[in-house]
Design a protein around this motif. Structure first.
Motif, PDB file in Angstrom:
ATOM      1  N   HIS A  20       0.803  -1.215   0.000  1.00 17.92           N
ATOM      2  CA  HIS A  20       0.000   0.000   0.000  1.00 17.92           C
ATOM      3  C   HIS A  20       0.841   1.273   0.000  1.00 17.92           C
ATOM      4  N   ALA A  21       2.183   1.153   0.009  1.00 19.09           N
ATOM      5  CA  ALA A  21       3.015   2.353   0.074  1.00 19.09           C
ATOM      6  C   ALA A  21       2.887   3.150  -1.215  1.00 19.09           C
ATOM      7  N   LEU A  22       2.908   4.473  -1.082  1.00 23.05           N
ATOM      8  CA  LEU A  22       2.840   5.364  -2.235  1.00 23.05           C
ATOM      9  C   LEU A  22       4.176   5.315  -2.974  1.00 23.05           C
ATOM     10  N   THR A  23       4.122   4.992  -4.260  1.00 21.47           N
ATOM     11  CA  THR A  23       5.336   4.902  -5.066  1.00 21.47           C
ATOM     12  C   THR A  23       5.561   6.212  -5.810  1.00 21.47           C
TER      13      THR A  23
ATOM     14  N   GLY B  76      -6.153  14.099 -17.643  1.00 20.70           N
ATOM     15  CA  GLY B  76      -7.092  14.220 -16.527  1.00 20.70           C
ATOM     16  C   GLY B  76      -7.722  12.905 -16.141  1.00 20.70           C
ATOM     17  N   ASP B  77      -8.135  12.088 -17.100  1.00 21.46           N
ATOM     18  CA  ASP B  77      -8.757  10.791 -16.794  1.00 21.46           C
ATOM     19  C   ASP B  77      -7.778   9.874 -16.078  1.00 21.46           C
ATOM     20  N   ALA B  78      -6.522   9.888 -16.531  1.00 20.49           N
ATOM     21  CA  ALA B  78      -5.513   9.033 -15.898  1.00 20.49           C
ATOM     22  C   ALA B  78      -5.235   9.495 -14.467  1.00 20.49           C
ATOM     23  N   ARG B  79      -5.188  10.796 -14.266  1.00 21.41           N
ATOM     24  CA  ARG B  79      -4.963  11.315 -12.910  1.00 21.41           C
ATOM     25  C   ARG B  79      -6.108  10.921 -11.971  1.00 21.41           C
ATOM     26  N   ILE B  80      -7.348  11.036 -12.465  1.00 24.12           N
ATOM     27  CA  ILE B  80      -8.497  10.696 -11.621  1.00 24.12           C
ATOM     28  C   ILE B  80      -8.550   9.207 -11.351  1.00 24.12           C
ATOM     29  N   ALA B  81      -8.180   8.393 -12.342  1.00 27.85           N
ATOM     30  CA  ALA B  81      -8.136   6.941 -12.117  1.00 27.85           C
ATOM     31  C   ALA B  81      -7.115   6.602 -11.041  1.00 27.85           C
ATOM     32  N   THR B  82      -5.936   7.232 -11.093  1.00 31.63           N
ATOM     33  CA  THR B  82      -4.924   7.009 -10.054  1.00 31.63           C
ATOM     34  C   THR B  82      -5.427   7.485  -8.699  1.00 31.63           C
ATOM     35  N   LEU B  83      -6.106   8.639  -8.688  1.00 28.71           N
ATOM     36  CA  LEU B  83      -6.651   9.180  -7.439  1.00 28.71           C
ATOM     37  C   LEU B  83      -7.651   8.214  -6.813  1.00 28.71           C
ATOM     38  N   ASN B  84      -8.555   7.686  -7.612  1.00 26.08           N
ATOM     39  CA  ASN B  84      -9.562   6.763  -7.075  1.00 26.08           C
ATOM     40  C   ASN B  84      -8.923   5.480  -6.546  1.00 26.08           C
ATOM     41  N   ARG B  85      -7.887   5.016  -7.221  1.00 27.54           N
ATOM     42  CA  ARG B  85      -7.213   3.802  -6.742  1.00 27.54           C
ATOM     43  C   ARG B  85      -6.484   4.051  -5.429  1.00 27.54           C
ATOM     44  N   LEU B  86      -5.817   5.199  -5.319  1.00 24.83           N
ATOM     45  CA  LEU B  86      -5.096   5.507  -4.086  1.00 24.83           C
ATOM     46  C   LEU B  86      -6.055   5.770  -2.924  1.00 24.83           C
ATOM     47  N   ALA B  87      -7.220   6.364  -3.218  1.00 25.34           N
ATOM     48  CA  ALA B  87      -8.169   6.669  -2.150  1.00 25.34           C
ATOM     49  C   ALA B  87      -8.725   5.411  -1.511  1.00 25.34           C
ATOM     50  N   ALA B  88      -8.756   4.306  -2.273  1.00 26.28           N
ATOM     51  CA  ALA B  88      -9.289   3.047  -1.747  1.00 26.28           C
ATOM     52  C   ALA B  88      -8.257   2.256  -0.960  1.00 26.28           C
ATOM     53  N   GLU B  89      -7.001   2.750  -0.903  1.00 22.86           N
ATOM     54  CA  GLU B  89      -5.941   2.029  -0.190  1.00 22.86           C
ATOM     55  C   GLU B  89      -5.644   2.736   1.139  1.00 22.86           C
ATOM     56  N   PRO B  90      -5.423   1.977   2.198  1.00 28.69           N
ATOM     57  CA  PRO B  90      -5.140   2.572   3.523  1.00 28.69           C
ATOM     58  C   PRO B  90      -3.699   3.059   3.635  1.00 28.69           C
TER      59      PRO B  90
ATOM     60  N   ALA C 175     -18.787   8.724 -13.578  1.00 29.17           N
ATOM     61  CA  ALA C 175     -18.817   7.261 -13.555  1.00 29.17           C
ATOM     62  C   ALA C 175     -17.483   6.654 -13.142  1.00 29.17           C
ATOM     63  N   THR C 176     -16.382   7.425 -13.225  1.00 31.13           N
ATOM     64  CA  THR C 176     -15.076   6.876 -12.842  1.00 31.13           C
ATOM     65  C   THR C 176     -14.977   6.631 -11.338  1.00 31.13           C
ATOM     66  N   GLN C 177     -15.871   7.227 -10.547  1.00 26.43           N
ATOM     67  CA  GLN C 177     -15.824   7.047  -9.100  1.00 26.43           C
ATOM     68  C   GLN C 177     -16.671   5.869  -8.615  1.00 26.43           C
ATOM     69  N   ILE C 178     -17.293   5.161  -9.545  1.00 25.36           N
ATOM     70  CA  ILE C 178     -18.155   4.039  -9.157  1.00 25.36           C
ATOM     71  C   ILE C 178     -17.399   2.967  -8.378  1.00 25.36           C
ATOM     72  N   PRO C 179     -16.197   2.516  -8.834  1.00 21.75           N
ATOM     73  CA  PRO C 179     -15.485   1.492  -8.042  1.00 21.75           C
ATOM     74  C   PRO C 179     -15.173   1.962  -6.624  1.00 21.75           C
TER      75      PRO C 179
ATOM     76  N   LEU D 113       3.652  10.717  -9.245  1.00 26.84           N
ATOM     77  CA  LEU D 113       3.807  11.489 -10.469  1.00 26.84           C
ATOM     78  C   LEU D 113       2.560  11.385 -11.346  1.00 26.84           C
ATOM     79  N   ALA D 114       1.960  10.188 -11.390  1.00 27.02           N
ATOM     80  CA  ALA D 114       0.745  10.008 -12.187  1.00 27.02           C
ATOM     81  C   ALA D 114      -0.421  10.807 -11.615  1.00 27.02           C
ATOM     82  N   LEU D 115      -0.405  11.060 -10.319  1.00 27.17           N
ATOM     83  CA  LEU D 115      -1.480  11.804  -9.683  1.00 27.17           C
ATOM     84  C   LEU D 115      -1.406  13.295  -9.989  1.00 27.17           C
TER      85      LEU D 115
END
Length: 531
Positions: free
Chosen positions: A21-24, A36-50, A144-148, A29-31
């Motif tokens: 779960h460590a931030l790489t 914009g879509d790639a940044r938001i996808a990375t953001l949503n993935r990181l938000a779901a990790e503790p 819709a990108t925030q659905i997961p 950098l991707a965040l």
């Protein structure tokens, strides 16, 4: 030895979990850079990790405190110090570091991601606030990108209220999905909720929707919401009418005794209501100054004080003036009208001509919301219950007690009651004091829905007489029916014609009704009526 091995294994497991779960540097950098879509996808993935480092970077990005130096992402503290976002190591300031651009879409996604982080905690209040924020964001601009991210939050342990808000947010986001099946399922789910707050969102999606099946589901959901809004509006109008009817009932109930049973046209009845309201205000002032810790309960003490104050004033009126005028209605009208002027001037001299404010106790503040658009204020609900309790008490007093028996006997046939040993003069005083005390209770209730002033009673004296005459002189049941009927009729007409024309229409209705049925809704029965 075995204990040492178990400790080492546990430590390795924790280190492995932390590494997962460590931030790489690549994630950081991707965040902050790229599409914009790639940044938001990375953001949503990181938000779901503790991961605390990822959360710190998201917060800094939302605050505009992130810079990029080559391939390194830096967080700038309030004091100007700079640290590496992935390692936390201090970094020397460098003028070549570039600010990270955060547009409105990214800012909204950051707010949603930080809110989702609150959903994974155990604080119920934080969960509800975060869920409300996500719901509001989904209604304003579904993504819709925030659905997961929402689905992962729903899979965890959530408060019921927070889960309900998230369900609505998920359905709203699914309406923006590319999959027709998801949009159809979301439209049906929102239709089952039938929340009025969903209407703007459904209208917006209906205009943009191309699939016929989804459009039909959206139209059905809007129809369900419109039906619920119509039902809520009708119930709100009915509640307002019942609330006004309960106020008219309280104002007219005392007059039903003094005028209906005793035949006294008491034009000072409105001033007795005013005295009860001022008694309530005086009790409030006493509690605020002397018993501030018990202020919320001042109204319970004000009820008997208002009753006794108005009852004593009424008894004094009866013993000093009215007892000489029984059987002469015109003279009682003129005399009590003069008394009303004296009482109003006395109040102006004691308390001033300006209105005084009476504060609601905390347990009478606020409201209950039903069906989305039906709001029931607590003070109105409690006044309706209070009016019902006063009516029940008066009914039992008149029909089941010795005093009530004497009052009915004196009213129906004074000479025979006197021959039977009833002290008619004393019963007259008791009955008039009772009617006056009930007027004081009406003033106590009215103080909770408006200001208290010397002219308070003038607003209700005409309506009180109309209620008593319409219901039938001497009939408590008729007073109840007339008060509720006039309250409902007045509010229904107000919605069509306005307040002034509604009053005129109600007055015309009463005049026509009395012309056709002079005895009112309930006619008096018995020998006294035949006489």
């Amino acid at each position: 030895m075995m204990r040492w091995l178990r400790s080492c294994c546990a430590l390795l497991c924790l280190m492995g979990a932390a590494s997962v779960h460590a931030l790489t540097p690549a994630d950081a950098l991707a965040l902050v850079e790229g599409d914009g879509d790639a940044r938001i996808a990375t953001l949503n993935r990181l938000a779901a990790e503790p991961d605390d480092q990822a959360q710190a970077l998201m917060k800094a990005l939302a605050d505009g405190a992130v810079k990029v130096l080559g391939q390194q992402v830096l967080i700038v503290a309030d004091d100007g110090s700079t640290t590496d976002a992935t390692t936390g190591a201090a970094v020397a300031q460098n003028d070549e570091a570039q600010d990270v651009i955060v547009n409105n879409r990214m800012r909204g996604a950051l707010e949603a991601a930080l809110a989702v982080r609150q959903l994974f905690g155990s604080d119920v209040g934080a969960q509800r606030d975060a869920a409300k924020l996500l719901q509001r964001a989904a209604f304003e601009e579904p993504d819709a990108t925030q659905i997961p991210l929402i689905e992962k939050a729903l899979a965890g342990a959530l408060d019921d209220q927070a889960r309900d808000s998230l369900d609505l947010a998920l359905a709203a986001m699914q309406l923006a999905a590319e999959d027709d099946a998801k949009r159809l399922s979301a439209a049906k789910a929102l239709g089952e909720k039938s929340r009025p707050t969903l209407r703007p969102l459904l209208l917006q999606r209906l205009e943009a929707e191309a699939n016929p099946g989804v459009k039909a589901a959206l139209s059905a959901a809007l129809s369900a919401i419109d039906r619920q809004l119509a039902l809520g509006s009708a119930l709100s109008q009915a509640f307002t009418g019942v609330s006004l009817g309960s106020i008219l009932l309280l104002a007219a109930l005392g007059l039903a005794i003094t005028y209906g049973l005793m035949g006294v046209i008491n034009m000072a009845h409105g001033e007795l209501i005013m005295i009860g309201a001022y008694a309530t205000w005086a009790v409030q002032v006493f509690f605020r100054n002397s018993l501030p810790g018990l202020f919320d309960w001042y109204l319970l003490a004000a009820i008997p004080v208002a009753f006794l104050t108005s009852a004593l004033v009424g008894a004094a009126m009866e013993r000093s003036v009215i007892r000489f005028l029984y059987g002469r209605p015109l003279e009682t009208l003129l005399a009590t009208w003069g008394i009303s002027l004296v009482l109003m001037q006395l109040v102006r001299s004691l308390f001033g001509a300006q209105n005084v404010g009476v504060e609601n106790p905390s347990w009478m503040s606020g409201s209950v919301t039903l069906l989305g658009n039906l709001t029931l204020p607590w003070n109105r609900l409690i006044i309706i219950a209070f009016a019902a309790a006063v009516l029940l008490g008066v009914t039992l007093l008149i029909s089941r007690t010795r005093l009530g028996l004497f009052v009915r006997g004196v009213t129906q046939n004074r000479p025979i009651a006197s021959c039977m040993g009833v002290n008619t003069a004393r019963i007259d005083t008791y009955a008039f004091a009772l009617g006056s005390g009930i007027a004081g209770l009406a003033g106590c209730a009215l103080s909770q829905i408006g200001n208290v002033g010397p002219d308070l009673g003038q607003n209700y004296i005409v309506d009180s007489f109309m209620v008593v005459v319409l219901g039938g002189v001497g009939q408590l049941a008729g007073t109840v029916y007339a008060a509720l009927s006039l309250g409902l009729l007045n509010k229904v007409l107000e919605g069509w014609t306005g307040a002034v024309l509604a009053k005129i229409a109600v007055l015309i209705f009463i005049i026509v009704f009395i012309q056709k049925r002079p005895q009112g809704i309930f006619a008096m029965k018995g020998r006294s009526a035949e006489a």
